[in-house]
Every structure is written in C-alpha cells, then in structure tokens.
Design a protein around this motif. Sequence first.
Motif, short mmCIF file in Angstrom:
data_model
loop_
_atom_site.label_atom_id
_atom_site.label_comp_id
_atom_site.label_asym_id
_atom_site.label_seq_id
_atom_site.Cartn_x
_atom_site.Cartn_y
_atom_site.Cartn_z
N SER A 185 0.92 -1.20 -0.08
CA SER A 185 0.00 -0.04 0.01
C SER A 185 0.85 1.24 -0.03
O SER A 185 1.84 1.39 0.64
N THR A 193 -1.30 3.16 -8.07
CA THR A 193 -2.39 3.97 -8.67
C THR A 193 -2.17 5.38 -9.11
O THR A 193 -2.47 5.56 -10.36
N THR A 194 -1.17 5.89 -8.70
CA THR A 194 -0.56 7.06 -9.24
C THR A 194 0.05 6.87 -10.64
O THR A 194 -0.24 7.52 -11.52
N1 ATP Z 1 -4.13 13.41 -4.00
C1 ATP Z 1 -3.00 13.07 -3.16
N2 ATP Z 1 -2.44 14.07 -2.42
C2 ATP Z 1 -1.27 13.53 -1.59
N3 ATP Z 1 -0.70 12.40 -1.50
C3 ATP Z 1 -1.29 11.58 -2.22
C4 ATP Z 1 -2.37 11.79 -3.01
N4 ATP Z 1 -2.75 10.66 -3.71
C5 ATP Z 1 -1.94 9.57 -3.30
N5 ATP Z 1 -0.77 10.28 -2.31
C6 ATP Z 1 0.10 9.38 -1.67
O1 ATP Z 1 0.96 9.24 -2.58
C7 ATP Z 1 1.55 7.71 -2.32
C8 ATP Z 1 1.41 6.68 -3.25
O2 ATP Z 1 -0.20 6.67 -3.67
P1 ATP Z 1 -0.76 5.66 -4.62
O3 ATP Z 1 -2.61 5.69 -4.30
O4 ATP Z 1 -0.31 5.86 -5.97
O5 ATP Z 1 -0.33 4.10 -3.86
P2 ATP Z 1 -0.73 2.91 -4.02
O6 ATP Z 1 0.49 1.71 -4.22
O7 ATP Z 1 -1.81 2.57 -5.16
O8 ATP Z 1 -1.56 2.42 -2.78
P3 ATP Z 1 -2.87 1.59 -2.46
O9 ATP Z 1 -2.45 0.13 -2.73
O10 ATP Z 1 -3.03 1.54 -1.01
O11 ATP Z 1 -4.04 2.22 -3.21
C9 ATP Z 1 1.17 7.42 -1.12
O12 ATP Z 1 2.00 7.84 -0.11
C10 ATP Z 1 -0.35 8.38 -1.07
O13 ATP Z 1 -0.67 8.69 0.41
#
Ligand code: ATP
Length: 281
Positions: free
Chosen positions: A37, A42-43
């Motif tokens: 996580s 997702t980013t």
């Molecule tokens: N809009 C936002 N503003 C600030 N920080 C963000 C935003 N969206 C995501 N983040 C941060 O960027 C980082 C990457 O987030 P992301 O959602 O891409 O991770 P992920 O691997 O998809 O996680 P998960 O499996 O929990 O969905 C995390 O630390 C998250 O808190």
Amino acid sequence: MIDFQHVSKEYPDGTKAVNNVELHLEKGACTVLVGSSGCGKTTLLRMINRMVDPTKGQVLVNGQDVATADPVKLRRDVGYVMQGSGLLPHRTVLQNIQTVPLLRGEPKDEALRRAKLQMKNVGLDASMGHRYPAQLSGGQQQRVGVARALAADPDILLMDEPFGAVDPLVRAELQAELARLQAELKKTIVFVTHDMDEALALGDRIVVLRAGGEIVQDATPAELVANPANDFVRTFLGMADGRRTLEVRSTPEGQVVTDRFGRPLGVVGQQEKPMEPGLPA
Ligand SMILES: Nc1ncnc2c1ncn2[C@@H]1O[C@H](COP(=O)(O)OP(=O)(O)OP(=O)(O)O)[C@@H](O)[C@H]1O
C-alpha cells in the motif's frame, strides 16, 4: 505501447509518490503493477489516462505524449475499472455499460447490442440488464465494471484493484474470467494489485514496486519465482517463509506435491501438453 520516461510525481503536499520511473509496457500484454500500500501503483496507472499528471518526465502512448492529448477523449478511449466498480447508482446495468458508446455518439441500437454482448462476455445473465447496481452482488458489480470498460472497445484497459472487494472464491472466478477474455481480446492491460497470487495468475509481466514507485523487478511470472531480484521480492512472493517452496514426495499411493510442512497439496500433472504450433507431430 506505453512508455514511462523519467516519470516523477510529487503531490502538492510534498508527498513523493513516484520517483524517476522508467518503464515500457508491451502492446497486447497484461502488465501487473504489484507492491504494498502507498508505493505509487495507482499514481502510475492514473498517469496513463491523465487522471494524474506527472511533475517530471513523460508518459507516451503509441509514441504520443499523453500531456498533449485531450483528457476527456483519452478517458473515453482508455478503459478504466476500479475497486467497487464505480457504477452510476441511478442507472441500470445496461445503461451503465452503454455510457461511453453513447457519449461517443454511437447509435442507440448499436450501443445496446454491444452492451448485451459484453454482459454475455463477462458471464452476466441477460436478465440482470434492468437491475440497478445496488441490486447486484459485489462480484456481479465488478463484472458490470469490466463489461462497461470493454463496451468502449478500448485498446488499453486500466484495472485498479478491480477484484479487491470480493471474497476469495469470487475473486478467483473473476480472475479466471479475465484471463479467458484476455486470451481472446489481447488488450493492453495494466492491472494494479497488492496480491502477489493475483499478479502471478494474470500477469504476462509483473512489475514489483516499493515505496516511492521504485521498480524493484520487472519480469515474467516464471522469472520472478525462479530468480527473485532480492530479499524484498523474495519476501513479497512469500518465498522467505517457504510458502512457495513445494516438494515432490514419494508415498505408497504415488508421487504427491507437498508444502514445506509435508502437507499434500496435489499431484504432479499427467495431462499431455498441446504440441507447439509448427512442430512436427
Ligand atoms: N492526491 C494526493 N495528495 C497527496 N498524496 C497523495 C495523493 N494521492 C496519493 N498520495 C500519496 O502518494 C503515495 C502513493 O499513493 P498511491 O495511491 O499511488 O499508492 P498505491 O500503491 O496505489 O496504494 P494503495 O495500494 O494503498 O492504493 C502515497 O503515499 C499516498 O498517500
């Protein structure tokens, strides 16, 4: 097909979600981004359809920088399926599935025909077409989400933990359906999960990420299991605790595959493999 070139994303609050990512995703393949996580999966996914814009670097689709593409058109052309299906609650199943074709200006009867076909493709009974999302199980809602994305006939399908909210049995069914569909459709799929079993079940390639969007390994499932790049990957695969180390044991009943505790899991396959095309019979 999809290229990330020195891509970084820093959110306005200073969070560095992704740092200098270089990644090439093949056309017609399912690439799974896997990692725990918050590692930036997702980013990365959302940069492909401009739901998120990189702060540095470029994302190219078929050689074109998505920054120069119209975001609305891009989102109509790139299928997107997310956890919880994201269906419109006041629209029926058929109306949900027809959304993009109608937005594109397709004739109503063609959009309806396509929606019905996609319901069949994802294993939904035609009688469900007039139900509302709340009248479906979680697994059925996810099927509608996949049908809706496919109804637009996109070349690229982005899937963000699409099966994360359903129970393990339904999840395995949905994975099998997707694998069957993909063998036929050969879409370029980018699939996000934190579940390594799901990654191994679906990925032609698996990209293992850790915090900050750092790519730890980019490999086929077989390469990953046979040669994990480091302890992080080994642990993530469940190899550090021996979960994936299977043994063949001879028993009075025959050869049995066991886990590291000697618990029987199955037998060594006896089925004949189909002959490779082009080889002499
Ligand atoms: N809009 C936002 N503003 C600030 N920080 C963000 C935003 N969206 C995501 N983040 C941060 O960027 C980082 C990457 O987030 P992301 O959602 O891409 O991770 P992920 O691997 O998809 O996680 P998960 O499996 O929990 O969905 C995390 O630390 C998250 O808190």
